[in-house]
Design a protein around this motif. Structure first.
Motif, PDB file in Angstrom:
ATOM      1  N   GLY A  86       0.805  -1.162   0.033  1.00 55.47           N
ATOM      2  CA  GLY A  86       0.078  -0.002   0.046  1.00 55.47           C
ATOM      3  C   GLY A  86       0.789   1.345  -0.036  1.00 55.47           C
ATOM      4  O   GLY A  86       0.270   2.235  -0.144  1.00 55.47           O
ATOM      5  N   ASP A  87       2.266   1.187   0.118  1.00 52.72           N
ATOM      6  CA  ASP A  87       2.826   2.338   0.252  1.00 52.72           C
ATOM      7  C   ASP A  87       2.841   3.105  -1.156  1.00 52.72           C
ATOM      8  O   ASP A  87       2.938   2.455  -2.150  1.00 52.72           O
ATOM      9  CB  ASP A  87       4.185   2.160   0.518  1.00 52.72           C
ATOM     10  N   LYS A  88       2.746   4.387  -1.254  1.00 54.39           N
ATOM     11  CA  LYS A  88       2.913   5.062  -2.487  1.00 54.39           C
ATOM     12  C   LYS A  88       4.308   5.340  -2.760  1.00 54.39           C
ATOM     13  O   LYS A  88       5.173   5.786  -2.129  1.00 54.39           O
ATOM     14  CB  LYS A  88       2.180   6.405  -2.356  1.00 54.39           C
ATOM     15  N   VAL A  89       4.659   4.719  -4.132  1.00 55.75           N
ATOM     16  CA  VAL A  89       6.203   5.163  -4.531  1.00 55.75           C
ATOM     17  C   VAL A  89       6.284   5.543  -6.105  1.00 55.75           C
ATOM     18  O   VAL A  89       5.082   5.681  -6.781  1.00 55.75           O
ATOM     19  CB  VAL A  89       6.776   3.547  -4.522  1.00 55.75           C
ATOM     20  N   GLN A  90       7.314   6.086  -6.326  1.00 59.64           N
ATOM     21  CA  GLN A  90       7.812   6.437  -7.654  1.00 59.64           C
ATOM     22  C   GLN A  90       9.022   5.789  -8.084  1.00 59.64           C
ATOM     23  O   GLN A  90       9.901   5.546  -7.036  1.00 59.64           O
ATOM     24  CB  GLN A  90       7.629   7.811  -7.855  1.00 59.64           C
ATOM     25  N   GLU A  91       9.366   5.621  -9.300  1.00 60.58           N
ATOM     26  CA  GLU A  91      10.586   4.993  -9.743  1.00 60.58           C
ATOM     27  C   GLU A  91      11.566   5.991  -9.676  1.00 60.58           C
ATOM     28  O   GLU A  91      11.480   7.450  -9.547  1.00 60.58           O
ATOM     29  CB  GLU A  91      10.730   4.667 -11.207  1.00 60.58           C
ATOM     30  N   VAL A  92      12.924   5.756  -9.179  1.00 59.85           N
ATOM     31  CA  VAL A  92      14.025   6.976  -8.914  1.00 59.85           C
ATOM     32  C   VAL A  92      14.378   7.342 -10.288  1.00 59.85           C
ATOM     33  O   VAL A  92      14.477   8.706 -10.491  1.00 59.85           O
ATOM     34  CB  VAL A  92      15.304   6.100  -8.102  1.00 59.85           C
ATOM     35  N   GLN A  93      14.614   6.507 -11.478  1.00 60.15           N
ATOM     36  CA  GLN A  93      15.330   6.913 -12.363  1.00 60.15           C
ATOM     37  C   GLN A  93      14.014   7.949 -13.495  1.00 60.15           C
ATOM     38  O   GLN A  93      14.451   8.544 -14.302  1.00 60.15           O
ATOM     39  CB  GLN A  93      15.777   5.886 -13.385  1.00 60.15           C
ATOM     40  N   GLY A  99       3.088   4.354  -8.592  1.00 62.69           N
ATOM     41  CA  GLY A  99       2.342   3.420  -8.017  1.00 62.69           C
ATOM     42  C   GLY A  99       2.058   3.192  -6.434  1.00 62.69           C
ATOM     43  O   GLY A  99       2.312   3.938  -5.855  1.00 62.69           O
ATOM     44  N   GLU A 100       1.757   1.859  -6.280  1.00 65.48           N
ATOM     45  CA  GLU A 100       1.402   1.399  -5.016  1.00 65.48           C
ATOM     46  C   GLU A 100       2.156   0.041  -4.793  1.00 65.48           C
ATOM     47  O   GLU A 100       2.043  -0.679  -5.614  1.00 65.48           O
ATOM     48  CB  GLU A 100      -0.010   1.638  -4.710  1.00 65.48           C
ATOM     49  N   ILE A 101       2.746  -0.337  -3.621  1.00 66.48           N
ATOM     50  CA  ILE A 101       3.384  -1.348  -3.503  1.00 66.48           C
ATOM     51  C   ILE A 101       2.351  -2.395  -3.286  1.00 66.48           C
ATOM     52  O   ILE A 101       1.358  -2.335  -2.605  1.00 66.48           O
ATOM     53  CB  ILE A 101       4.078  -1.305  -2.212  1.00 66.48           C
ATOM     54  N   GLU A 102       2.190  -3.402  -4.280  1.00 65.82           N
ATOM     55  CA  GLU A 102       1.247  -4.425  -4.252  1.00 65.82           C
ATOM     56  C   GLU A 102       1.643  -5.538  -3.545  1.00 65.82           C
ATOM     57  O   GLU A 102       0.928  -6.101  -3.052  1.00 65.82           O
ATOM     58  CB  GLU A 102       0.701  -4.708  -5.742  1.00 65.82           C
ATOM     59  N   ASN A 103       2.962  -5.875  -3.717  1.00 62.14           N
ATOM     60  CA  ASN A 103       3.593  -7.342  -2.953  1.00 62.14           C
ATOM     61  C   ASN A 103       4.898  -7.071  -2.887  1.00 62.14           C
ATOM     62  O   ASN A 103       5.616  -6.160  -3.692  1.00 62.14           O
ATOM     63  CB  ASN A 103       3.277  -8.265  -3.769  1.00 62.14           C
ATOM     64  N   LEU A 104       5.559  -7.720  -2.058  1.00 62.92           N
ATOM     65  CA  LEU A 104       7.016  -7.881  -1.883  1.00 62.92           C
ATOM     66  C   LEU A 104       7.379  -9.147  -1.550  1.00 62.92           C
ATOM     67  O   LEU A 104       6.441  -9.896  -0.951  1.00 62.92           O
ATOM     68  CB  LEU A 104       7.465  -6.810  -0.701  1.00 62.92           C
ATOM     69  N   LEU A 105       8.437  -9.561  -1.753  1.00 58.85           N
ATOM     70  CA  LEU A 105       9.104 -10.814  -1.567  1.00 58.85           C
ATOM     71  C   LEU A 105      10.677 -10.946  -1.155  1.00 58.85           C
ATOM     72  O   LEU A 105      11.180  -9.621  -1.472  1.00 58.85           O
ATOM     73  CB  LEU A 105       8.919 -11.900  -2.520  1.00 58.85           C
ATOM     74  N   TRP A 106      11.026 -11.729  -0.333  1.00 61.24           N
ATOM     75  CA  TRP A 106      12.483 -12.104   0.034  1.00 61.24           C
ATOM     76  C   TRP A 106      13.192 -12.503  -0.827  1.00 61.24           C
ATOM     77  O   TRP A 106      12.690 -14.002  -1.402  1.00 61.24           O
ATOM     78  CB  TRP A 106      12.332 -12.697   1.450  1.00 61.24           C
ATOM     79  N   HIS A 107      14.057 -12.151  -1.533  1.00 63.94           N
ATOM     80  CA  HIS A 107      15.040 -13.004  -2.615  1.00 63.94           C
ATOM     81  C   HIS A 107      16.158 -13.421  -2.007  1.00 63.94           C
ATOM     82  O   HIS A 107      17.047 -12.723  -1.492  1.00 63.94           O
ATOM     83  CB  HIS A 107      15.412 -11.745  -3.532  1.00 63.94           C
ATOM     84  N   MET A 108      16.186 -14.794  -1.712  1.00 61.21           N
ATOM     85  CA  MET A 108      17.084 -15.374  -0.969  1.00 61.21           C
ATOM     86  C   MET A 108      18.567 -15.124  -1.365  1.00 61.21           C
ATOM     87  O   MET A 108      19.399 -14.838  -0.875  1.00 61.21           O
ATOM     88  CB  MET A 108      17.070 -16.975  -0.994  1.00 61.21           C
ATOM     89  N   LYS A 109      18.877 -15.428  -2.814  1.00 61.10           N
ATOM     90  CA  LYS A 109      20.187 -15.085  -3.513  1.00 61.10           C
ATOM     91  C   LYS A 109      20.667 -13.845  -3.369  1.00 61.10           C
ATOM     92  O   LYS A 109      21.797 -13.573  -2.985  1.00 61.10           O
ATOM     93  CB  LYS A 109      19.929 -15.567  -4.932  1.00 61.10           C
ATOM     94  N   ASP A 110      19.782 -12.700  -3.417  1.00 58.91           N
ATOM     95  CA  ASP A 110      20.222 -11.371  -3.380  1.00 58.91           C
ATOM     96  C   ASP A 110      20.264 -10.961  -2.047  1.00 58.91           C
ATOM     97  O   ASP A 110      20.911  -9.649  -1.633  1.00 58.91           O
ATOM     98  CB  ASP A 110      19.256 -10.485  -4.446  1.00 58.91           C
ATOM     99  N   ASP A 111      19.589 -11.415  -1.156  1.00 61.59           N
ATOM    100  CA  ASP A 111      19.513 -11.160   0.428  1.00 61.59           C
ATOM    101  C   ASP A 111      18.838  -9.734   0.472  1.00 61.59           C
ATOM    102  O   ASP A 111      19.202  -8.906   1.368  1.00 61.59           O
ATOM    103  CB  ASP A 111      20.873 -11.343   0.988  1.00 61.59           C
ATOM    104  N   GLU A 112      17.757  -9.538  -0.245  1.00 66.19           N
ATOM    105  CA  GLU A 112      16.848  -8.490  -0.119  1.00 66.19           C
ATOM    106  C   GLU A 112      15.560  -8.498  -0.533  1.00 66.19           C
ATOM    107  O   GLU A 112      15.334  -9.511  -1.166  1.00 66.19           O
ATOM    108  CB  GLU A 112      17.751  -7.346  -1.047  1.00 66.19           C
ATOM    109  N   PHE A 113      14.590  -7.716  -0.098  1.00 60.92           N
ATOM    110  CA  PHE A 113      13.407  -7.660  -0.581  1.00 60.92           C
ATOM    111  C   PHE A 113      13.304  -6.980  -2.299  1.00 60.92           C
ATOM    112  O   PHE A 113      14.028  -6.318  -2.330  1.00 60.92           O
ATOM    113  CB  PHE A 113      12.552  -6.671   0.210  1.00 60.92           C
ATOM    114  N   LYS A 114      12.393  -7.645  -2.653  1.00 59.36           N
ATOM    115  CA  LYS A 114      12.052  -7.280  -4.066  1.00 59.36           C
ATOM    116  C   LYS A 114      10.551  -6.783  -4.275  1.00 59.36           C
ATOM    117  O   LYS A 114       9.570  -7.291  -3.193  1.00 59.36           O
ATOM    118  CB  LYS A 114      12.142  -8.375  -5.219  1.00 59.36           C
TER     119      LYS A 114
END
Length: 140
Positions: A86-93, A99-114
């Protein structure tokens, strides 16, 4: 870890309930009785934020709602994400992409959220790294 120490932590659960022709996993006894039907019919795994404790149960807020589980079901604890649903965001570039954050997941290989966003109610297929998004500086 004491039960109160889970509050404000992001967690993933073990499988709550799964049944197919090859196997059955049933951890519903670790879900608060009032939440068991919802869990059995809608949730295989939980990924969300512990927003409180009631009796011996963690109150977990995930994208689909709230579920109360015992700490025994906690499989992983993750760092706090930069953004939540639900957070309101914009692309940096390209700040015109808002838009709005619809979903997030933990990426094991990159060790960060996507992150995945939706724009005007439509899901965007692109997956974002945390540094590619920033909080919206103006209203959508």
């Amino acid at each position: 870890m004491e039960i109160k120490d889970y509050v404000n932590k992001w967690i993933a659960s073990s499988t709550i309930y799964w049944k197919d022709i090859h196997q059955e996993i049933d951890n519903l006894q670790y879900v608060k009785e009032e939440d068991r039907d919802f869990a059995k019919n809608n949730i295989k795994l939980i990924f969300g934020k512990c927003i409180g404790v009631i009796e011996n149960y963690l109150i977990i807020q995930d994208k689909r709602g709230i579920l109360r589980i015992m700490p025994k079901l906690v499989a992983n604890i993750y760092p706090t994400p930069k953004f939540e649903w639900g957070d309101k965001v914009q692309e940096v570039q390209r700040p015109e992409i808002k838009g709005e954050i619809e979903n997030l997941l933990w990426h094991m290989k990159d060790d960060e959220f996507k992150y995945f966003i939706k724009i005007n109610g439509k899901s965007k297929s692109r997956r974002y790294n945390p540094e590619e998004l920033e909080f919206l500086k103006e209203n959508i």
